[in-house]
Design a protein around this motif. Sequence first.
Motif, PDB file in Angstrom:
ATOM      1  N   ASP A 129       0.866  -1.257   0.023  1.00  0.00           N
ATOM      2  CA  ASP A 129      -0.159   0.056  -0.049  1.00  0.00           C
ATOM      3  C   ASP A 129       0.712   1.339  -0.012  1.00  0.00           C
ATOM      4  O   ASP A 129       0.659   2.178  -0.748  1.00  0.00           O
ATOM      5  N   TYR A 130       1.843   1.350   0.749  1.00  0.00           N
ATOM      6  CA  TYR A 130       2.731   2.202   0.911  1.00  0.00           C
ATOM      7  C   TYR A 130       3.432   2.524  -0.324  1.00  0.00           C
ATOM      8  O   TYR A 130       3.508   3.792  -0.825  1.00  0.00           O
ATOM      9  N   LEU A 131       3.997   1.365  -0.954  1.00  0.00           N
ATOM     10  CA  LEU A 131       4.691   1.691  -2.269  1.00  0.00           C
ATOM     11  C   LEU A 131       3.956   2.119  -3.383  1.00  0.00           C
ATOM     12  O   LEU A 131       4.402   3.106  -4.055  1.00  0.00           O
ATOM     13  N   ILE A 132       2.607   1.563  -3.386  1.00  0.00           N
ATOM     14  CA  ILE A 132       1.892   1.981  -4.785  1.00  0.00           C
ATOM     15  C   ILE A 132       1.314   3.603  -4.445  1.00  0.00           C
ATOM     16  O   ILE A 132       1.476   4.336  -5.324  1.00  0.00           O
ATOM     17  N   THR A 133       1.145   3.653  -3.343  1.00  0.00           N
ATOM     18  CA  THR A 133       0.688   5.397  -2.918  1.00  0.00           C
ATOM     19  C   THR A 133       2.126   6.345  -3.178  1.00  0.00           C
ATOM     20  O   THR A 133       1.932   7.319  -3.924  1.00  0.00           O
ATOM     21  N   ALA A 134       3.173   5.749  -2.809  1.00  0.00           N
ATOM     22  CA  ALA A 134       4.330   6.612  -3.176  1.00  0.00           C
ATOM     23  C   ALA A 134       4.608   6.704  -4.612  1.00  0.00           C
ATOM     24  O   ALA A 134       4.906   7.467  -5.096  1.00  0.00           O
ATOM     25  N   ILE A 135       4.313   5.795  -5.472  1.00  0.00           N
ATOM     26  CA  ILE A 135       4.668   5.756  -6.745  1.00  0.00           C
ATOM     27  C   ILE A 135       3.555   6.467  -7.540  1.00  0.00           C
ATOM     28  O   ILE A 135       3.898   7.258  -8.271  1.00  0.00           O
ATOM     29  N   LEU A 136       2.290   6.143  -7.509  1.00  0.00           N
ATOM     30  CA  LEU A 136       1.378   6.855  -8.249  1.00  0.00           C
ATOM     31  C   LEU A 136       1.037   8.212  -7.491  1.00  0.00           C
ATOM     32  O   LEU A 136       0.143   9.125  -8.334  1.00  0.00           O
ATOM     33  N   LEU A 137       1.400   8.514  -6.358  1.00  0.00           N
ATOM     34  CA  LEU A 137       1.147  10.043  -5.924  1.00  0.00           C
ATOM     35  C   LEU A 137       1.753  10.953  -6.950  1.00  0.00           C
ATOM     36  O   LEU A 137       2.107  11.976  -7.043  1.00  0.00           O
TER      37      LEU A 137
END
Lengths: 259, 266
Positions: free
Chosen positions: B258-266
């Motif tokens: 969740d953290y990784l996807i948020t960080a990438i897509l933000l």
Amino acid sequence: MTEQRDPIIRLVEIEKSFGTQKVLRKASLDIRTGKATVIVGGSGQGKSVLLKHMLGLLKPDNGQVLIHGKDISRMKKNELMEVRRDIGVLFQSSALFDSITVYENVALPLRERTKLKEAEIGRIVKEKLALMDLHGVEEKYPAQLSGGMRKRVGLARALVLDPKIVFLDEPTTGLDVKRSEEIYKLFHHTQRKLGYTSVIVSHDAPKIFKLADYVALVADGKIQECLPPEDFQTSENPYVKAFIQATMGEIYRGEGESL
Amino acid sequence: MVVNCLRGFEFLGDWALYYFNLTGRMGLFMLRAVIATIVPPYKWEPLVNQIHFIGAKSLFVIIFTGAFTGMVLGLQGYYSLSQFGSESALGSAIGLSLVRELGPVLTALMVTGRAGSAICAEIGIMRNTEQIDALECMAIDPFKFLIAPKLVAAIISLPILAAFFNVVGILGGYLIAVPVLGVNEGAYFQGMYQSVIWDDLYMGLVKSLAFAIIIIGICASKGFYVHLDRAGGFGAEGVSRVTTSAVVFSSVAILVGDYLITAILL
Ligand SMILES: Nc1ncnc2c1ncn2[C@@H]1O[C@H](COP(=O)(O)OP(=O)(O)O)[C@@H](O)[C@H]1O
Ligand SMILES: [Mg+2]
């Protein structure tokens, strides 16, 4: 029967350890086409492990498993699949699928591997179950059956595609004497009729000798002898002698030193 | 002292090797599962059964947790926002939290607990009772037969479950915000309508899909390789231990993911 074809399966100096426990030490065995080879030996000697090597489920630490002359560990996945299309297996634990009914268990190989219509599948399944003297259990789940019944369902499943090679791990353990005799008769009969190759692990010596073309003894991590039953019984190999004495001793209610 | 130090390194090395091994095994497992899923033939009945098990049967618990999550968000959000006098932003705060984060994450955690554990135990028992060996001997690919329907079912079910979670959560938040706390109804929905854009839905969808793959990849492979697992081994106890570790591992992976996807897509 006439020509002496190459052995269909050859185990060449198989070595296998689990952790520090050496189970097989250079075990070699030939399985001849169209013959019944019976593997005997004490409990925990590695009979099932030997069988699993022939099926490609276990890989030897050293040595080779040759099927049709080809090293099984070098085979591609497709080739192995191809080989397995012709075999039927009964596991020692029966290994029935416990989330589906008896009927679906026996029907599964037909459904997954043939294009038969459901009606035809139903007919074959009923026929095989009847052959194993199983009636009215189609809709039951494996957990609802006794051990002996599970064995027979496993047998029906192993034989449902009329395989060319049959591997049976203790097919009659847990069956009563009468039933196991019937099953042996059935093997004998179908083998003569269909001419398939069979590898049978059994505790039922010397009764099983009647249906064996070859008897192989596993002891001390090796195949001690693999001979026709008459020769096996008169073998000079000390392990075989001890085995014969132990199993015959049972009949004569002697001391019967166990292997 | 030196010996103790070396022990420490040995332990570290062991640990690293174990996880290196484990993740490699899981990666290969997923690769084989994906290939088995893509290659025909396709069978519909097992897929429908798995959607029923992973999706439909999780619906009640998802609706339940979704409703309470929304209600809590209503209370907490109101409390925080009222400090700045911006209660009118409550709708958009709830909508964004649910769609982007809480919907996919909590759905995935619930599915891990409900279906992931069951999948791990089922496959582990099949391994330990030679049922998977039996499949292989029948020339039936266990990846095609066992894993592929579960993978596809999870990929279909998770986004739908997360959508249910979001809708129920928004209604739960509404229930607290409007009748109980007296937030203006129009402001609640208007704020949400204006601030939740397609990108947010897209992020939610990407997360749900990734979590579906994480859940099946970890839970199914842990069961499938129960005989090779440090926590596993033979017998019922091995299966129970490996199931526990699969649920923990999968939950942690969902949060990290969740953290990784948020960080990438933000
Ligand atoms: N997968 C395995 N892991 C560890 N040990 C095993 C495994 N399979 C078999 N063994 C061990 O190998 C030995 C031989 O087992 P097996 O072939 O099942 O004996 P049997 O001759 O009774 O069939 C036993 O001591 C058993 O504990
Ligand atoms: Mg055995």
